[in-house]
Design a protein around this motif. Structure first.
Motif, PDB file in Angstrom:
ATOM      1  N   UNK A  37       0.862  -1.180   0.000  1.00  0.00           N
ATOM      2  CA  UNK A  37       0.000   0.000   0.000  1.00  0.00           C
ATOM      3  C   UNK A  37       0.900   1.232   0.000  1.00  0.00           C
ATOM      4  N   UNK A  38       1.003   1.886  -1.157  1.00  0.00           N
ATOM      5  CA  UNK A  38       1.965   2.972  -1.354  1.00  0.00           C
ATOM      6  C   UNK A  38       1.521   4.255  -0.662  1.00  0.00           C
ATOM      7  N   UNK A  39       2.516   5.093  -0.355  1.00  0.00           N
ATOM      8  CA  UNK A  39       2.245   6.404   0.218  1.00  0.00           C
ATOM      9  C   UNK A  39       1.927   7.424  -0.864  1.00  0.00           C
ATOM     10  N   UNK A  40       1.981   8.707  -0.519  1.00  0.00           N
ATOM     11  CA  UNK A  40       1.627   9.763  -1.479  1.00  0.00           C
ATOM     12  C   UNK A  40       2.468   9.691  -2.742  1.00  0.00           C
ATOM     13  N   UNK A  87      -1.239 -11.051   2.477  1.00  0.00           N
ATOM     14  CA  UNK A  87      -0.485 -10.145   3.339  1.00  0.00           C
ATOM     15  C   UNK A  87      -0.373  -8.791   2.654  1.00  0.00           C
ATOM     16  N   UNK A  88      -0.239  -7.733   3.477  1.00  0.00           N
ATOM     17  CA  UNK A  88      -0.100  -6.386   2.929  1.00  0.00           C
ATOM     18  C   UNK A  88       0.934  -5.622   3.743  1.00  0.00           C
ATOM     19  N   UNK A  89       1.868  -4.997   3.032  1.00  0.00           N
ATOM     20  CA  UNK A  89       2.869  -4.116   3.634  1.00  0.00           C
ATOM     21  C   UNK A  89       2.425  -2.680   3.380  1.00  0.00           C
ATOM     22  N   UNK A  97       6.026  11.117  -2.829  1.00  0.00           N
ATOM     23  CA  UNK A  97       6.946  10.652  -1.798  1.00  0.00           C
ATOM     24  C   UNK A  97       8.138   9.903  -2.387  1.00  0.00           C
ATOM     25  N   UNK A  98       9.330  10.436  -2.181  1.00  0.00           N
ATOM     26  CA  UNK A  98      10.567   9.795  -2.632  1.00  0.00           C
ATOM     27  C   UNK A  98      10.747   8.460  -1.935  1.00  0.00           C
ATOM     28  N   UNK A  99      10.493   8.408  -0.619  1.00  0.00           N
ATOM     29  CA  UNK A  99      10.718   7.170   0.120  1.00  0.00           C
ATOM     30  C   UNK A  99       9.745   6.077  -0.298  1.00  0.00           C
ATOM     31  N   UNK A 100       8.502   6.439  -0.635  1.00  0.00           N
ATOM     32  CA  UNK A 100       7.545   5.418  -1.083  1.00  0.00           C
ATOM     33  C   UNK A 100       7.998   4.804  -2.397  1.00  0.00           C
ATOM     34  N   UNK A 101       8.509   5.623  -3.307  1.00  0.00           N
ATOM     35  CA  UNK A 101       8.994   5.088  -4.589  1.00  0.00           C
ATOM     36  C   UNK A 101      10.179   4.151  -4.379  1.00  0.00           C
ATOM     37  N   UNK A 102      11.094   4.530  -3.478  1.00  0.00           N
ATOM     38  CA  UNK A 102      12.257   3.689  -3.208  1.00  0.00           C
ATOM     39  C   UNK A 102      11.830   2.357  -2.587  1.00  0.00           C
ATOM     40  N   UNK A 103      10.860   2.393  -1.700  1.00  0.00           N
ATOM     41  CA  UNK A 103      10.396   1.163  -1.048  1.00  0.00           C
ATOM     42  C   UNK A 103       9.752   0.222  -2.069  1.00  0.00           C
ATOM     43  N   UNK A 104       8.952   0.794  -2.966  1.00  0.00           N
ATOM     44  CA  UNK A 104       8.297  -0.042  -3.971  1.00  0.00           C
ATOM     45  C   UNK A 104       9.328  -0.670  -4.902  1.00  0.00           C
ATOM     46  N   UNK A 163       2.065  -6.852  -5.403  1.00  0.00           N
ATOM     47  CA  UNK A 163       1.272  -5.899  -6.184  1.00  0.00           C
ATOM     48  C   UNK A 163       1.169  -4.573  -5.454  1.00  0.00           C
ATOM     49  N   UNK A 164       1.290  -3.500  -6.197  1.00  0.00           N
ATOM     50  CA  UNK A 164       1.188  -2.149  -5.627  1.00  0.00           C
ATOM     51  C   UNK A 164      -0.252  -1.679  -5.676  1.00  0.00           C
ATOM     52  N   UNK A 165      -0.744  -1.167  -4.542  1.00  0.00           N
ATOM     53  CA  UNK A 165      -2.053  -0.513  -4.499  1.00  0.00           C
ATOM     54  C   UNK A 165      -1.845   0.914  -3.998  1.00  0.00           C
TER      55      UNK A 165
END
Length: 359
Positions: free
Chosen positions: A188-191, A242-244, A194-201, A216-218
């Motif tokens: 479950x992605x952030x805004x 499961x969901x991160x 967000x730089x950190x959300x893109x890096x995490x994905x 899968x990205x939601x």
């Protein structure tokens, strides 16, 4: 109050403190505002004399004589998010120890407020620590040319940064889920900015490919509890086990939504958060999450900024321009083994005759 020669009693001045200690006024100034430039023993003598005389530095006067304000701004996206508590404390502690005032700016996850703050603050403060900025790299570099800046959770050429290594930690979380039998997992992605959300994905995509599972990205989702309900619904819609979640607030909001829909956590779906905010360990169930060292982040970023403001200080001279801090996975009760897939029902058998044994 100190009685100065030839005057009536009045507020003590830096000259009074200097006379009491027997040093130059410039030495007193360094001891109060740049303690790394004097010995600990001398700094203690100056502090004792200042306290005895009741001396209070005048920020306006210091600004006029030095060209500095004695103030540093910390910009955060949402001051109501518990994630920022440790960051604020770490920043404030370091600034206070160096004689700086601390200006906290809440950007309210609002791009217009962020842009206005970045336009106005450089002329009003000596430096800025910026957390989770949404503006472009070019805009941040432009601001950094006007005033010393350190960014948090974003890497930018030419601008010092402190980054929590959540991408690596989320790879660990994914591997942990896979070890428990999960093969279809959501992020479950952030805004969107967000730089950190893109890096995490990106890190999760690479790890999923190596491990031979589906991730899968939601989203994107706003990083608050209210958006957690939509994230929970999206995860259930695609049928993952499961969901991160981008952060703990999203995950905690999702836990509430799962409960409303009668979905058991972790029986039906496992949940992993990120940040380990206050409350993550006593929500229902306690949240498995990435533990970010937020207070250390605040202290480190502030020291890096002070190194820019006071080049050559022994206390901060050894700091690099980029620092990456580890973030361990903290395992709690919101994750369990994947529920095994149910076998197809067997075809009905004819009823046994009375007394017949059915094997």
């Amino acid at each position: 109050m100190a009685r100065r020669r030839g005057t009536e009693p009045g507020p003590a001045t830096i000259s009074d403190v200097a006379r009491r200690v027997g040093v130059a006024t410039s030495t007193v100034s360094r001891a109060l505002t740049r303690p790394g430039r004097v010995s600990d023993a001398l700094r203690l003598r100056v502090l004792a004399a200042a306290a005895e005389l009741g001396y209070q530095p005048n920020p306006q006067a210091r600004s006029l004589t030095s060209g500095r304000t004695g103030c540093v701004a910390l910009l955060v996206q949402d001051v109501t998010n518990p994630y920022f508590c440790g960051l604020i404390r770490g920043t404030q502690t370091q600034l206070r120890s160096r004689g700086y005032r601390h200006l906290l700016v809440d950007l309210e996850n609002n791009d217009e407020i962020e842009e206005a703050a970045l336009a106005e603050l450089p002329s009003a403060v000596d430096g800025m620590v910026v957390m989770g900025a949404h503006v472009s790299d070019d805009r941040l570099r432009e601001v950094a040319r006007r005033v010393p800046v350190v960014v948090i959770n974003r890497e930018l050429d030419g601008v010092p940064s402190v980054v929590v290594d959540t991408p690596s930690a989320l790879e660990d979380a994914l591997q942990y889920l896979v070890s428990l039998g999960h093969r279809r997992i959501a992020y479950a992605a952030g805004p969107k900015p967000s730089w950190s959300s893109r890096k995490r994905w990106a890190a999760l995509q690479g790890a999923a490919e190596r491990l031979g599972v589906t991730c899968e990205r939601i989203g994107p989702f706003s990083p608050g509890k209210l958006a957690g309900a939509a994230a929970a619904d999206a995860a259930l819609h695609i049928g993952v086990t499961a969901c991160i979640f981008f952060n703990d607030l999203l995950a905690i909001g999702a836990l509430k939504r799962f409960a409303e829909r009668g979905v058991a956590v972790p029986g039906d779906i496992s949940v992993v958060g990120c940040d380990d905010i206050f409350g993550a360990d006593f929500c229902n169930p306690p949240l498995t999450t990435i533990t970010a060292p937020t207070e250390q982040v605040g202290r480190t970023a502030t020291d890096m900024l002070l190194a820019r403001l006071h080049p050559g200080d022994a206390e901060t001279a050894a700091l690099p321009e980029r620092v990456k801090l580890p973030a361990p996975l903290t395992i709690r009760a919101s994750v369990a083994s994947a529920r095994p897939a149910q076998a197809e029902p067997a075809p009905p058998r004819p009823a046994a005759a009375l007394g017949e044994t059915v094997s």
